[in-house]
Design an enzyme around this catalytic site. Sequence first.
Site, PDB file in Angstrom:
ATOM      1  N   ASN A 214      -3.785  76.407   4.512  1.00  0.00           N
ATOM      2  CA  ASN A 214      -4.529  76.106   5.741  1.00  0.00           C
ATOM      3  C   ASN A 214      -4.196  74.692   6.191  1.00  0.00           C
ATOM      4  OD1 ASN A 214      -6.557  74.148   4.574  1.00  0.00           O
ATOM      5  ND2 ASN A 214      -6.889  75.937   3.271  1.00  0.00           N
ATOM      6  N   ASP A 283     -10.288  81.555   0.170  1.00  0.00           N
ATOM      7  CA  ASP A 283     -11.218  82.516  -0.416  1.00  0.00           C
ATOM      8  C   ASP A 283     -10.484  83.668  -1.092  1.00  0.00           C
ATOM      9  OD1 ASP A 283     -13.752  81.399   0.097  1.00  0.00           O
ATOM     10  OD2 ASP A 283     -13.501  81.834   2.228  1.00  0.00           O
ATOM     11  N   PRO A 309     -11.985  82.436  -7.208  1.00  0.00           N
ATOM     12  CA  PRO A 309     -13.289  81.979  -7.723  1.00  0.00           C
ATOM     13  C   PRO A 309     -13.951  81.034  -6.722  1.00  0.00           C
ATOM     14  CG  PRO A 309     -11.465  80.943  -8.918  1.00  0.00           C
ATOM     15  CD  PRO A 309     -10.861  81.993  -8.030  1.00  0.00           C
ATOM     16  N   ASP A 310     -15.273  81.072  -6.688  1.00  0.00           N
ATOM     17  CA  ASP A 310     -16.030  80.149  -5.831  1.00  0.00           C
ATOM     18  C   ASP A 310     -16.331  78.910  -6.680  1.00  0.00           C
ATOM     19  OD1 ASP A 310     -17.829  78.718  -4.369  1.00  0.00           O
ATOM     20  OD2 ASP A 310     -19.247  80.366  -4.069  1.00  0.00           O
ATOM     21  N   ILE A 311     -15.530  77.866  -6.507  1.00  0.00           N
ATOM     22  CA  ILE A 311     -15.628  76.678  -7.386  1.00  0.00           C
ATOM     23  C   ILE A 311     -16.987  75.988  -7.220  1.00  0.00           C
ATOM     24  CG2 ILE A 311     -14.543  74.469  -7.999  1.00  0.00           C
ATOM     25  CD1 ILE A 311     -11.954  75.643  -6.617  1.00  0.00           C
ATOM     26  N   PHE A 327     -19.139  71.360   1.745  1.00  0.00           N
ATOM     27  CA  PHE A 327     -18.727  71.202   3.132  1.00  0.00           C
ATOM     28  C   PHE A 327     -18.589  72.603   3.726  1.00  0.00           C
ATOM     29  CE2 PHE A 327     -17.274  67.017   4.821  1.00  0.00           C
ATOM     30  CZ  PHE A 327     -17.800  66.231   3.803  1.00  0.00           C
ATOM     31  N   LYS A 341     -24.885  79.154   4.161  1.00  0.00           N
ATOM     32  CA  LYS A 341     -23.978  78.769   3.073  1.00  0.00           C
ATOM     33  C   LYS A 341     -24.708  77.902   2.042  1.00  0.00           C
ATOM     34  CE  LYS A 341     -19.506  78.954   4.445  1.00  0.00           C
ATOM     35  NZ  LYS A 341     -18.352  78.491   5.192  1.00  0.00           N
ATOM     36  N   LYS A 345     -25.077  79.159  -1.774  1.00  0.00           N
ATOM     37  CA  LYS A 345     -24.448  78.416  -2.879  1.00  0.00           C
ATOM     38  C   LYS A 345     -25.485  77.655  -3.700  1.00  0.00           C
ATOM     39  CE  LYS A 345     -19.920  78.437  -0.996  1.00  0.00           C
ATOM     40  NZ  LYS A 345     -18.566  78.417  -1.492  1.00  0.00           N
TER      41      LYS A 345
HETATM   42  O1  PMT Z   1      -8.752  67.727   5.206  1.00  0.00           O
HETATM   43  P1  PMT Z   1      -9.075  67.411   6.649  1.00  0.00           P
HETATM   44  O2  PMT Z   1      -7.922  67.703   7.567  1.00  0.00           O
HETATM   45  O3  PMT Z   1      -9.629  66.027   6.811  1.00  0.00           O
HETATM   46  O4  PMT Z   1     -10.225  68.445   7.106  1.00  0.00           O
HETATM   47  C1  PMT Z   1     -11.477  68.357   6.508  1.00  0.00           C
HETATM   48  C2  PMT Z   1     -12.105  69.743   6.279  1.00  0.00           C
HETATM   49  C3  PMT Z   1     -12.270  70.462   7.611  1.00  0.00           C
HETATM   50  C4  PMT Z   1     -11.219  70.596   5.364  1.00  0.00           C
HETATM   51  C5  PMT Z   1     -13.500  69.482   5.579  1.00  0.00           C
HETATM   52  O5  PMT Z   1     -14.271  68.640   6.406  1.00  0.00           O
HETATM   53  C6  PMT Z   1     -14.245  70.773   5.341  1.00  0.00           C
HETATM   54  O6  PMT Z   1     -14.986  71.279   6.160  1.00  0.00           O
HETATM   55  N1  PMT Z   1     -14.056  71.368   4.138  1.00  0.00           N
HETATM   56  C7  PMT Z   1     -14.612  72.688   3.784  1.00  0.00           C
HETATM   57  C8  PMT Z   1     -13.740  73.739   4.405  1.00  0.00           C
HETATM   58  C9  PMT Z   1     -14.309  75.141   4.393  1.00  0.00           C
HETATM   59  O7  PMT Z   1     -14.059  75.897   5.257  1.00  0.00           O
HETATM   60  O8  PMT Z   1     -15.065  75.419   3.420  1.00  0.00           O
HETATM   61  P2  PMT Z   1     -15.701  76.893   3.167  1.00  0.00           P
HETATM   62  O9  PMT Z   1     -16.691  77.194   4.220  1.00  0.00           O
HETATM   63  O10 PMT Z   1     -14.626  77.883   2.904  1.00  0.00           O
HETATM   64  O11 PMT Z   1     -16.394  76.623   1.811  1.00  0.00           O
HETATM   65  C10 PMT Z   1     -17.672  76.010   1.661  1.00  0.00           C
HETATM   66  C11 PMT Z   1     -17.679  75.103   0.465  1.00  0.00           C
HETATM   67  O12 PMT Z   1     -17.323  75.825  -0.715  1.00  0.00           O
HETATM   68  C12 PMT Z   1     -16.708  73.940   0.537  1.00  0.00           C
HETATM   69  O13 PMT Z   1     -17.338  72.841  -0.047  1.00  0.00           O
HETATM   70  C13 PMT Z   1     -15.528  74.413  -0.291  1.00  0.00           C
HETATM   71  O14 PMT Z   1     -14.828  73.322  -0.904  1.00  0.00           O
HETATM   72  C14 PMT Z   1     -16.198  75.279  -1.337  1.00  0.00           C
HETATM   73  N2  PMT Z   1     -15.376  76.428  -1.783  1.00  0.00           N
HETATM   74  C15 PMT Z   1     -14.949  77.377  -0.926  1.00  0.00           C
HETATM   75  C16 PMT Z   1     -14.244  78.459  -1.383  1.00  0.00           C
HETATM   76  C17 PMT Z   1     -13.964  78.565  -2.766  1.00  0.00           C
HETATM   77  N3  PMT Z   1     -13.292  79.602  -3.243  1.00  0.00           N
HETATM   78  N4  PMT Z   1     -14.411  77.619  -3.600  1.00  0.00           N
HETATM   79  C18 PMT Z   1     -15.111  76.572  -3.146  1.00  0.00           C
HETATM   80  O15 PMT Z   1     -15.505  75.693  -3.927  1.00  0.00           O
END
Ligand code: PMT
Length: 402
Positions: A214, A283, A309-311, A327, A341, A345
């Site tokens: 991404n 994901d 895995p969802d870390i 985030f 979310k 979580k």
């Molecule tokens: O890196 P940049 O260009 O500065 O951009 C920053 C960012 C947009 C990446 C950042 O600000 C941000 O939003 N990061 C989260 C991106 C996201 O879409 O997360 P998510 O909605 O898929 O996941 C939610 C949370 O779970 C996040 O904290 C993610 O790190 C965590 N996660 C998600 C999936 C997974 N399999 N394991 C996780 O731990």
Amino acid sequence: MKNSQITVAGKRVLLGVTGGVAAYKAAELVRLMVKAGIDVRVVMTASATRFIGPVTMQALSGQPVLTDMWDARIPDNMAHIELSRDRDLIVIVPASANFIAKLANGLADDLLSTLCVARRCPLLVAPAMNVEMWGNAATQENVKRLVSRNIGIVGPAAGEQACGETGLGRMIEVEQIFANISSHFGPKPLLGKKVLVTAGPTYEPIDTVRGLTNLSSGKMGYAVAQAAIEAGATVTLVTGSTALAAPAGVERIDVQTARQMREAVLPRARKSDIFIGVAAVADYRPAETKAHKLKRGAGNLMIELVPNPDILGEVARLKNGPFCVGFAAETENLRAYAQEKRKKKNIPLLAANLAQHAFGQETNALTLFDDKGEHVLPKAEKIVLARQLMAHVIAMLPRRSR
Ligand code: PMT
């Protein structure tokens, strides 16, 4: 913590300028420091004076500028001792590859290098050089040696260079250097705390040369790591592939896939006080990684994806685990999705941003969701938002039951 809240007035800083095109920017740094009430003494190397005149620095700092060990204005020829003793901080802006090599090896063959060796105060270095010089193994080893001796390295940044090439090596903006100087003098509410941050994208290989990833640049996560180190924490950054240099003093662990990120995060999360998941983790990943480059066929190609895995979820479920910050990047319905979310979580704090304003950008805007409701952090540079986020985390820590 906003830098404007940190009192720097009355602090005594020695600014060392070495030879490089970015030397002209040091003049602006002098102006910013003097405006903030800092007592600034400037020492320049002979090469630095080829790029900017000592008279300019003298006029801006209001103090004599020294360039020579044997300056007749110093009666006992002990400028290197006097100057290094009466300062709270020495900053080298810009720091050339040559000067970094001298620092790494303890060389003392001119006034600036000698007073650095003789100093008792902390040292902050802002490298500026050509992309190949920065990437050179010798420079990287020298920088590592400085970091291991607790010398702060601020930057460099990536971008267009004076030589016409592009890449890592550009000096970071003087406003950022000034922010680093300010935070050096600021309070350290996270002293003794361990902060674990994830940043950047993951990459899930399809075959030997292709994969799913991404547009995360890592800028937000690296800014969060920087803000944590400024607050006094011991910081580990687990990062997907980015073009960024880790903030000074941060332990950096490079990973590629979500599963590698999980392996790096979980054992460290158990020993951390705070976990902040900024990484854009895939994901799903291909069920299978082909051992050869896929060939083009006649029809459609189906790739089966399986969940990663969802870390963050796993860390949040740890018994006696760290304070967790997630985030969420959404393209629509930011509030509803973010609240959902956070609940799903089971984390105390979630920072939501609009994907189209966040990925790869220098600036961002965040909405924080916690047990008290929502808190809007308006559009600003990512480091500014990261410091505000950190201040919010710090404020939440005492009411945390672990
Ligand atoms: O890196 P940049 O260009 O500065 O951009 C920053 C960012 C947009 C990446 C950042 O600000 C941000 O939003 N990061 C989260 C991106 C996201 O879409 O997360 P998510 O909605 O898929 O996941 C939610 C949370 O779970 C996040 O904290 C993610 O790190 C965590 N996660 C998600 C999936 C997974 N399999 N394991 C996780 O731990």
